[in-house]
Design an enzyme around this catalytic site. Structure first.
Site, PDB file in Angstrom:
ATOM      1  N   ASP A   1       3.070  -4.400   8.079  1.00  0.00           N
ATOM      2  CA  ASP A   1       1.837  -3.635   7.930  1.00  0.00           C
ATOM      3  C   ASP A   1       0.688  -4.636   8.091  1.00  0.00           C
ATOM      4  OD1 ASP A   1      -0.448  -2.444   7.024  1.00  0.00           O
ATOM      5  OD2 ASP A   1       0.408  -1.687   5.154  1.00  0.00           O
TER       6      ASP A   1
ATOM      7  N   HIS B   1       0.877  -1.176   0.000  1.00  0.00           N
ATOM      8  CA  HIS B   1       0.000   0.000   0.000  1.00  0.00           C
ATOM      9  C   HIS B   1       0.915   1.226   0.000  1.00  0.00           C
ATOM     10  CE1 HIS B   1      -2.821   2.948   1.752  1.00  0.00           C
ATOM     11  NE2 HIS B   1      -3.794   2.121   1.471  1.00  0.00           N
TER      12      HIS B   1
END
Ligand code: PMP
Length: 404
Positions: free
Chosen positions: A198, A121
């Site tokens: 993440d 991302h």
């Protein structure tokens, strides 16, 4: 144990609404999940009964609010098997990664390397690009294979004595791929690099034990975990947080301030400058307390079954291209339809009450890797039902017919 999605749905007031005259079918939980009554009530209760700033006062409301805020920290710590002082409240997953990149950046020099992956991302790319732009740090990327898995064989050549950080997603927000993080953490540590995971998507779908993983930093956001926006968690090993340069300066993060010197508070408060997102933290605590009482293995099973049902329903759809079908992936379906732009697909699905995401999903390098400019994405959560899966398949067939 069977999991009852219908019963859970009743706890989410928003799921009772209609969109364009049709029952809402919410398949955009990977972007942000809906909120159960327990979260809404906890935040309203705080505002109506026991609200004040934290850590500051000696009065009853300040003490009650501080207690609720720290209780939420404890819930987050227990949730991922961390110690209390290892949990920093941030405003989201993005801020948590920026905090680490900025803090570690202080100790990096030109030529030092950061290893990311092609499936990150933007939240786990751009903060590291800052270090490339500003300090000459070199970014390297683990490639993604055609089926959406990481190219594990490429890692040994990408790691070197220069690698200072390996930062990667635990679960892809686009492909649903769940990465073999334990293996990667071991490889990175052998090379002397720190690891940041993440976990914005992963924490929602699988239990996390940061101690068992031996990960240095683990990041997730509240709003994807059935909690509010404006709140995220940064876990850092105690010694890693202690070594990190503070991110923002202000009240609450200092031990003392003079005209010619300052000294910092201990972690985690060192990283929580200013009035924190108090209500949001309380809301996240409520979300976690609510979530951990559920049968998480049954939820994962339920979500996987929904995905499989949709895939089966679309088995004959030769106009559909699915991006990334790695073994063991989570319940995220990224796809394109021949001859139709993903934005148009999402808009037509909306006419049938179906909410999906369309665009680059903040993952432009990954889109480029798969040779597309955008995709549509349906993501499944604990409150979705088999009936909704079937209605989605039906709506998608009708959408395709519109373009044919
Ligand atoms: N990483 C991943 C994998 C995500 O899916 C998201 C949210 N789309 C983020 C980071 C950013 O998190 P936040 O919205 O909490 O800033």
């Amino acid at each position: 144990m069977a999991f009852n999605a219908e019963a859970i749905r009743a706890e989410f007031p928003i799921l009772a609404r209609q969109v364009n005259g049709k029952p809402l079918i919410y398949l955009d939980s990977a972007a942000s999940a809906q909120k159960p009554r327990a979260v809404i009530d906890a935040m309203v209760h705080a505002m109506e009964h026991s609200y004040s700033n934290v850590h500051r006062g000696l009065h009853t409301l300040a003490n009650e609010t501080t207690e609720a805020y720290e209780k939420a920290r404890q819930s987050a710590a227990d949730f991922i098997h961390a110690d209390l002082a290892e949990i920093v409240f941030t405003k989201g997953g993005t801020e948590a990664i920026n905090l680490v990149a900025s803090g570690i950046g202080a100790s990096l020099k030109a030529g030092d390397e950061i290893l990311l992956t092609e499936m990150e991302h933007h939240a786990n790319i751009v903060p590291w690009h800052f270090l490339r732009e500003r300090q000459g740090v070199v970014l390297k990327f683990i490639p993604v294979l055609d089926d959406g898995q990481l190219d594990m064989a490429a890692i040994p050549d990408l790691l070197s004595a220069k690698t200072r950080v390996v930062a990667l997603t635990h679960m892809s927000n686009v492909l649903g791929t769940v990465n073999p993080v334990a293996e990667i953490i071991a490889m990175a540590h052998d090379a002397g690099a720190l690891v940041l995971l993440d976990g914005c998507q992963a924490v929602v779908h699988q239990p996390i034990d940061v101690k068992a993983l031996d990960v240095d930093f683990y990041v997730f956001s509240g709003h994807k975990l059935y909690g509010p926006t404006g709140i995220g968690i940064l876990y850092g090993k105690a010694e890693r947080l202690a070594a990190l340069r503070p991110y923002q300066g202000g009240g609450e993060m200092i031990a003392s301030v003079a005209l010619d010197e300052i000294s910092y508070a201990d972690p985690p408060h060192r990283f929580e400058a200013g009035t924190p997102p108090i209500l949001e933290a309380i809301g996240l605590g409520a979300a976690i307390d609510w979530f951990v009482k559920l049968d998480r293995a049954a939820i994962a099973d339920h979500e996987h079954k929904l995905y499989a049902r949709v895939r089966e329903g679309l088995a004959g759809a030769n106009w559909l291209k699915v991006i990334g079908e790695a073994p063991g992936k989570g319940a995220i379906l990224s796809f394109t339809i021949d001859g139709a732009h993903a934005h148009d697909v999402a808009q037509i699905l909306d006419r049938y009450g179906v909410a999906v995401r369309a665009g680059t999903h903040c993952a432009e390098p990954l889109m480029r890797r798969f040779g597309v400019t955008s995709s549509a994405r349906a993501s499944f959560a604990l409150y979705n039902t088999e009936g909704e899966a079937d209605a989605f398949v039906d709506a998608l067939n009708r959408t395709q017919a519109f373009f044919a």
